[in-house]
Scaffold this active site. Structure first.
Site, PDB file in Angstrom:
ATOM      1  N   ASP A   1     -46.909 -29.597 -40.606  1.00 25.49           N
ATOM      2  CA  ASP A   1     -46.343 -28.262 -40.363  1.00 25.49           C
ATOM      3  C   ASP A   1     -44.841 -28.444 -40.587  1.00 25.49           C
ATOM      4  OD1 ASP A   1     -47.084 -25.422 -39.169  1.00 25.49           O
ATOM      5  OD2 ASP A   1     -45.259 -25.988 -38.128  1.00 25.49           O
TER       6      ASP A   1
ATOM      7  N   LYS B   1     -52.796 -27.544 -31.982  1.00 28.59           N
ATOM      8  CA  LYS B   1     -51.484 -27.695 -32.604  1.00 28.59           C
ATOM      9  C   LYS B   1     -50.701 -28.712 -31.788  1.00 28.59           C
ATOM     10  CE  LYS B   1     -49.030 -25.858 -36.013  1.00 28.59           C
ATOM     11  NZ  LYS B   1     -49.402 -25.254 -37.296  1.00 28.59           N
TER      12      LYS B   1
HETATM   13  P1  NDP Z   1     -41.367 -27.083 -44.073  1.00 26.67           P
HETATM   14  O1  NDP Z   1     -40.771 -27.920 -43.022  1.00 26.67           O
HETATM   15  O2  NDP Z   1     -41.862 -27.716 -45.318  1.00 26.67           O
HETATM   16  O3  NDP Z   1     -40.333 -25.925 -44.495  1.00 26.67           O
HETATM   17  C1  NDP Z   1     -39.833 -25.042 -43.551  1.00 26.67           C
HETATM   18  C2  NDP Z   1     -38.793 -24.159 -44.218  1.00 26.67           C
HETATM   19  O4  NDP Z   1     -38.408 -23.133 -43.308  1.00 26.67           O
HETATM   20  C3  NDP Z   1     -37.524 -24.910 -44.582  1.00 26.67           C
HETATM   21  O5  NDP Z   1     -36.932 -24.282 -45.687  1.00 26.67           O
HETATM   22  C4  NDP Z   1     -36.659 -24.722 -43.331  1.00 26.67           C
HETATM   23  O6  NDP Z   1     -35.262 -24.828 -43.560  1.00 26.67           O
HETATM   24  C5  NDP Z   1     -37.022 -23.287 -42.952  1.00 26.67           C
HETATM   25  N1  NDP Z   1     -36.896 -23.091 -41.513  1.00 26.67           N
HETATM   26  C6  NDP Z   1     -37.428 -23.837 -40.522  1.00 26.67           C
HETATM   27  N2  NDP Z   1     -37.063 -23.363 -39.324  1.00 26.67           N
HETATM   28  C7  NDP Z   1     -36.256 -22.309 -39.573  1.00 26.67           C
HETATM   29  C8  NDP Z   1     -35.557 -21.400 -38.743  1.00 26.67           C
HETATM   30  N3  NDP Z   1     -35.612 -21.502 -37.411  1.00 26.67           N
HETATM   31  N4  NDP Z   1     -34.838 -20.410 -39.345  1.00 26.67           N
HETATM   32  C9  NDP Z   1     -34.781 -20.320 -40.701  1.00 26.67           C
HETATM   33  N5  NDP Z   1     -35.414 -21.146 -41.540  1.00 26.67           N
HETATM   34  C10 NDP Z   1     -36.152 -22.129 -40.978  1.00 26.67           C
HETATM   35  O7  NDP Z   1     -42.543 -26.266 -43.348  1.00 26.67           O
HETATM   36  P2  NDP Z   1     -43.767 -25.488 -44.021  1.00 26.67           P
HETATM   37  O8  NDP Z   1     -43.368 -24.901 -45.319  1.00 26.67           O
HETATM   38  O9  NDP Z   1     -44.950 -26.375 -43.942  1.00 26.67           O
HETATM   39  O10 NDP Z   1     -44.009 -24.327 -42.941  1.00 26.67           O
HETATM   40  C11 NDP Z   1     -43.390 -23.046 -43.040  1.00 26.67           C
HETATM   41  C12 NDP Z   1     -44.162 -22.047 -42.210  1.00 26.67           C
HETATM   42  O11 NDP Z   1     -45.522 -21.973 -42.687  1.00 26.67           O
HETATM   43  C13 NDP Z   1     -44.280 -22.368 -40.713  1.00 26.67           C
HETATM   44  O12 NDP Z   1     -44.300 -21.164 -39.986  1.00 26.67           O
HETATM   45  C14 NDP Z   1     -45.653 -23.042 -40.615  1.00 26.67           C
HETATM   46  O13 NDP Z   1     -46.190 -22.966 -39.311  1.00 26.67           O
HETATM   47  C15 NDP Z   1     -46.423 -22.192 -41.614  1.00 26.67           C
HETATM   48  N6  NDP Z   1     -47.650 -22.797 -42.132  1.00 26.67           N
HETATM   49  C16 NDP Z   1     -47.609 -24.015 -42.778  1.00 26.67           C
HETATM   50  C17 NDP Z   1     -48.763 -24.557 -43.287  1.00 26.67           C
HETATM   51  C18 NDP Z   1     -48.779 -25.802 -44.103  1.00 26.67           C
HETATM   52  O14 NDP Z   1     -49.824 -26.124 -44.686  1.00 26.67           O
HETATM   53  N7  NDP Z   1     -47.676 -26.521 -44.228  1.00 26.67           N
HETATM   54  C19 NDP Z   1     -50.074 -23.900 -43.064  1.00 26.67           C
HETATM   55  C20 NDP Z   1     -49.987 -22.577 -42.473  1.00 26.67           C
HETATM   56  C21 NDP Z   1     -48.807 -22.078 -42.001  1.00 26.67           C
HETATM   57  P3  NDP Z   1     -34.503 -26.237 -43.431  1.00 26.67           P
HETATM   58  O15 NDP Z   1     -34.743 -26.950 -44.724  1.00 26.67           O
HETATM   59  O16 NDP Z   1     -33.089 -25.853 -43.188  1.00 26.67           O
HETATM   60  O17 NDP Z   1     -35.135 -26.937 -42.261  1.00 26.67           O
END
Ligand code: NDP
Length: 442
Positions: A163, A123
């Site tokens: 991510d 990562k």
């Molecule tokens: P994105 O950046 O596309 O979206 C993240 C979302 O979570 C946004 O809505 C963001 O809000 C919100 N967010 C981020 N940090 C916080 C926080 N500290 N508190 C509250 N809300 C928060 O990321 P992904 O959708 O790709 O990833 C989301 C999760 O899924 C993560 O844990 C990631 O590790 C996991 N994941 C992702 C994969 C992938 O293929 N993308 C694969 C497996 C797991 P805002 O718009 O305000 O930033």
């Protein structure tokens, strides 16, 4: 024995609380199994598996639109390559630090093992905040980040993906710089655009895969998603595609959120409303509050969607977003299932509450493994110089999620209850640990 082991971890990885949390959760599941299988003890597998094979930390200087010089810290944690090249996403978020990336890399090792594909775990990322930055600033940052990272990655060495904060735009800029510096067109990143080596269904894969995993869990109870009320958090990649698949399968999605707050839509989301969200978050890069203004529903500032009545919760934003109080609320409001789209979204106390209540609890390393699985399929297509159609990729994703579910059953069955956490941890561990035994002390 677990306490003694964790004491050493806390001392030797001082202050890395997220990493301690991830290790503690795995060790609680695998320690009894290791005691019954002393070959792992003799080879000191647990002590070795928690130690990253390599950690790279580097300076990322870049120039903003005002001509000011900025600097961020970049990382790549190459955790374990026993079963394949390092594979795992890049996160750009101001909270990124070594503890968070070590926890994510550690989880990734066991998740990748569960996918049935030959993928090691890693990562990386940077403490860079993409919010409010122009496309040109993002490009300059990505180019500077890749200028150093390119020395340490390669299609058979380490294959990063997206991510939090790293989506299609960032992968494009990162790939462009890699290609320019190395003069080669290879599958060194996944999540690429479909017309330059990306796989169909990769953007959707984590969300779709999580829903397929929940379907498998419900099947064990003779139940289905039809008509189920679902609370989804986040509004990024994982949340958007989780919601889309749920709607397609007849479930009712009533919430989404971002880091500022959450919306509750009792009339539930539909594909048209989701299109609005996708434009809002992916193009306009706005706030989820604007959804509530547009569709006249409630917005809750600084809140997460765990107080609403729902049958299934899909935490899909970030780590530790469901605490003990949230978990109790969910159970009280009739929640029967949790599918973790995010990595480690539930605190250890919340997990205990779900396990005690014997609801269907699908831990992230199993439930959200669909994304890295389709990344593995993207690598296979790149090697063959072929691209498969979306039906083929989706069918393979479904099969993989069913196989992951079966592995959880294999090690997680308890009296009248399936402990998916234990099942996923042991199944993920055994494959990596056996490979480490075969390969000697390296
Ligand atoms: P994105 O950046 O596309 O979206 C993240 C979302 O979570 C946004 O809505 C963001 O809000 C919100 N967010 C981020 N940090 C916080 C926080 N500290 N508190 C509250 N809300 C928060 O990321 P992904 O959708 O790709 O990833 C989301 C999760 O899924 C993560 O844990 C990631 O590790 C996991 N994941 C992702 C994969 C992938 O293929 N993308 C694969 C497996 C797991 P805002 O718009 O305000 O930033």
């Amino acid at each position: 024995m677990k306490q003694e082991f964790m004491k050493k971890i806390v001392e030797s990885h001082a202050g890395e609380v997220e990493f301690h949390q991830a290790v503690s959760e795995l060790v609680a599941s695998v320690m009894p199994y290791i005691k019954k299988n002393p070959k792992y003890l003799k080879a000191n597998i647990l002590e070795r598996i928690v130690e990253p094979e390599r950690v790279i930390i580097f300076r990322v200087p870049w120039v903003d639109d005002q001509g000011r010089v900025q600097v961020n810290r970049g990382y790549r944690v190459q955790m374990n390559s026993a079963i394949g090249p390092y594979k795992g996403g890049l996160r750009f978020h101001p909270s990124v630090n070594l503890s968070i990336l070590k926890f994510l890399a550690f989880e990734q090792v066991f998740k990748n093992s569960l996918t049935t594909l030959a993928l090691g775990g890693g990562k990386g990322g940077a403490n860079f905040d993409p919010k409010g930055k122009s496309d040109n600033e993002i490009m300059r940052f990505c180019q500077s980040f890749m200028t150093e990272l390119q020395r340490h990655i390669g299609p058979d060495i380490d294959i990063p993906a997206g991510d939090i904060g790293v989506g299609a735009r960032e992968i494009g800029f990162l790939y462009g710089q890699y290609k320019r510096l190395r003069n080669e067109f290879t599958g060194v990143l996944t999540g690429k655009g479909v017309n330059w080596g990306g796989s169909l269904i990769r953007p959707e894969a984590t969300g779709y895969g999580c829903v397929y995993f929940v379907q498998e869990m419900l099947k064990t109870k003779g139940d289905s998603l039809e008509g189920k009320v679902c609370a989804v958090s986040g509004s990024g990649n994982v949340a958007q595609h989780t919601a889309a698949k749920l709607i397609q399968l007849g479930a009712k999605v009533v919430s989404l959120s971002d880091s500022s707050g959450c919306v509750y839509d009792p009339d539930s989301f539909c594909q048209e409303k989701l299109t609005f969200v996708k434009k809002l978050k992916n193009i306009k890069r706005g706030r989820i509050r604007e959804y509530a203004d547009k569709y006249k529903c409630k917005y809750f500032d600084c809140r997460r969607p765990w107080n609403f009545k729902c049958d299934i919760a899909f935490p899909s934003a970030t780590q530790n977003e469901i605490n003990a109080t949230d978990a109790k609320n969910l159970i009280k409001n009739g929640c029967i299932c949790v599918g973790e789209g995010a990595n480690m979204p539930c605190t250890p106390e919340a997990v205990k509450i779900f396990l005690k209540a014997k609801i269907l609890y699908g831990p992230g390393k199993a439930a959200n493994a669909g994304g890295v699985s389709v990344s593995g399929l993207e690598m296979a297509q790149n090697s063959q110089r072929l691209s498969w159609d979306s039906q083929e990729v989706d069918a393979k994703l479904k099969q993989i999620m069913a196989k992951i579910h079966n592995q959880c059953l294999c090690y997680g069955k308890e009296k009248g209850f399936i402990n998916y956490l234990k099942g996923a941890n042991i199944a993920g561990f055994v494959k990596v640990a056996d490979a480490m035994l075969d390969q000697g002390v390296v």
